[in-house]
Design an enzyme around this catalytic site. Sequence first.
Site, PDB file in Angstrom:
ATOM      1  N   GLU A 170     -88.328  -9.641   8.253  1.00 50.13           N
ATOM      2  CA  GLU A 170     -88.936 -10.737   7.483  1.00 50.13           C
ATOM      3  C   GLU A 170     -87.904 -11.531   6.691  1.00 50.13           C
ATOM      4  O   GLU A 170     -88.070 -11.777   5.491  1.00 50.13           O
ATOM      5  CB  GLU A 170     -90.038 -10.202   6.568  1.00 50.13           C
ATOM      6  CG  GLU A 170     -91.243  -9.705   7.325  1.00 50.13           C
ATOM      7  CD  GLU A 170     -92.437  -9.407   6.426  1.00 50.13           C
ATOM      8  OE1 GLU A 170     -92.324  -9.550   5.192  1.00 50.13           O
ATOM      9  OE2 GLU A 170     -93.503  -9.059   6.967  1.00 50.13           O
ATOM     10  N   GLU A 378     -95.698  -4.737  12.232  1.00 50.08           N
ATOM     11  CA  GLU A 378     -96.589  -4.524  11.086  1.00 50.08           C
ATOM     12  C   GLU A 378     -97.904  -5.249  11.316  1.00 50.08           C
ATOM     13  O   GLU A 378     -97.920  -6.394  11.762  1.00 50.08           O
ATOM     14  CB  GLU A 378     -95.979  -5.063   9.776  1.00 50.08           C
ATOM     15  CG  GLU A 378     -94.763  -4.327   9.267  1.00 50.08           C
ATOM     16  CD  GLU A 378     -94.252  -4.900   7.953  1.00 50.08           C
ATOM     17  OE1 GLU A 378     -95.054  -5.539   7.220  1.00 50.08           O
ATOM     18  OE2 GLU A 378     -93.060  -4.725   7.665  1.00 50.08           O
TER      19      GLU A 378
END
Length: 478
Positions: A170, A378
């Site tokens: 991320e 995720e």
Amino acid sequence: MFHQHVKSFPSNFLWGAASAAYQVEGAWNADGKGLSAWDVFTKIPEKTFKGSNGDVAVDHYHRSKEDVALMAEMGLKAYRLSVSWPRVYPRGRGKINSAGLHFYSTLIDELLSHRIEPIVTLYHWDAPQSLMEEYGGWESRRIIEDFNNYCVTLYEHLGDRVRYWVSLNEQNYDLHHGFITGMHPPGVRDRKRFYEANHIAFLANAKAIESFRQHVPGGKIGPSFAYSPAYPLTSSPSDVLACENAEALTNDWWLDVYCRGTYPQVPLRYLGEQGLAPTIQDGDLELLQQGVPDFLGVNYYRTTSYEANPLDGVSEGAINTTGQKGSAQETGIPGLYKTARNPHLDTTSWDWAIDPTGLRTGLRRLTSRYGLPILITENGLGAFDTVDTKDTVDDEYRIAYLRSHIEQCRHAINDGVDLVGYCVWSFTDVLSWLNGYQKRYGLVYVNRDETDQRDLRRIRKRSFFWYQEVIRTNGGNV
């Protein structure tokens, strides 16, 4: 697209769960570990919910065998973990901390002994504080060599047992909050510095992947991207254009560099006109070409809807970090786009749109644009969980969320998406960065809160047993 016959998940599908070092390990200064940027940042007053931090977290460092035993009981096929850079190199480079490296080596052996595939994330935000102080971390090109040295160390010590690796986690989300909202380290608000640091992170990612090819020739590596597919709020052409602007600047800007090694032209031209484009030196673009991954990791939680935003319009608005539903504000870039609540979707208590179909939409977009295998690194629901008098956690809402998203994964596979695995975020409850411990994601409840670590007892939630059956049937019970 409706399928008359829906095929099953592949027999070798990686049913997994995930975590990150700072959010679970604790042991913040144990066995020679150095300080991370988050060890320092969370001690600044009012930066996190109720001053929560990861000093103890859920103490996975000392309870890893117990946690892996629970994973084995569940039947996990894969577990995504991250390595804490300052646990291996306390000062970011120099002398290796053998105790830290031993922890991860032992953890991987424990996973493999239970036939659980380890997926190792090289960087999940915990930059060594010493490098932040020495040269500004991701703001200096010096970090490229230091990060590569750290990665090669892990390749050499763990590459014989780990097939799947995630390079940067991320990057888009972490650096946005580090340099635009000021809510992550280094806690500044400077859009130019954001794009410069982001470019350096791209180069570090590419260098780490280039080195990976030399040291782990049989392995697979790719970045993990926080992907929020863009929707236009309405069919008004101005909203559609705003959506295109958002997709280009919030998604394509990262994905094109990761997967093609090139910057997308429309946002590059815009940023150049605004004086915000990153400094590209000789050799940079060639290095980016060397960093094209084997797969793309996708962290998916929501879609985001956009509408037109005039030149004097909305800028950065407040983010919901308390769980008070409806407290998030619109955010945007004047002249380009602003966010808007999608009236067709419900939201979580933290105002994230719940959109399982958006996952399928996003997976199809990525497949059509890049043609790479995809690993969902995720996906999960942050919620307020409670333990009842029978010492159980009835989280049917989480089961409903996961079921609906796994259903869309199956449809995406039938659409032609090469989906290799799915990791629930998270296995145990974790420290949710700015949101403290009240925002629970885990399949396993951990008995603690922001101010009291209690006994850290592990309690299997109803979702634990549900996901156990998903894995046993290879998705057949979804």
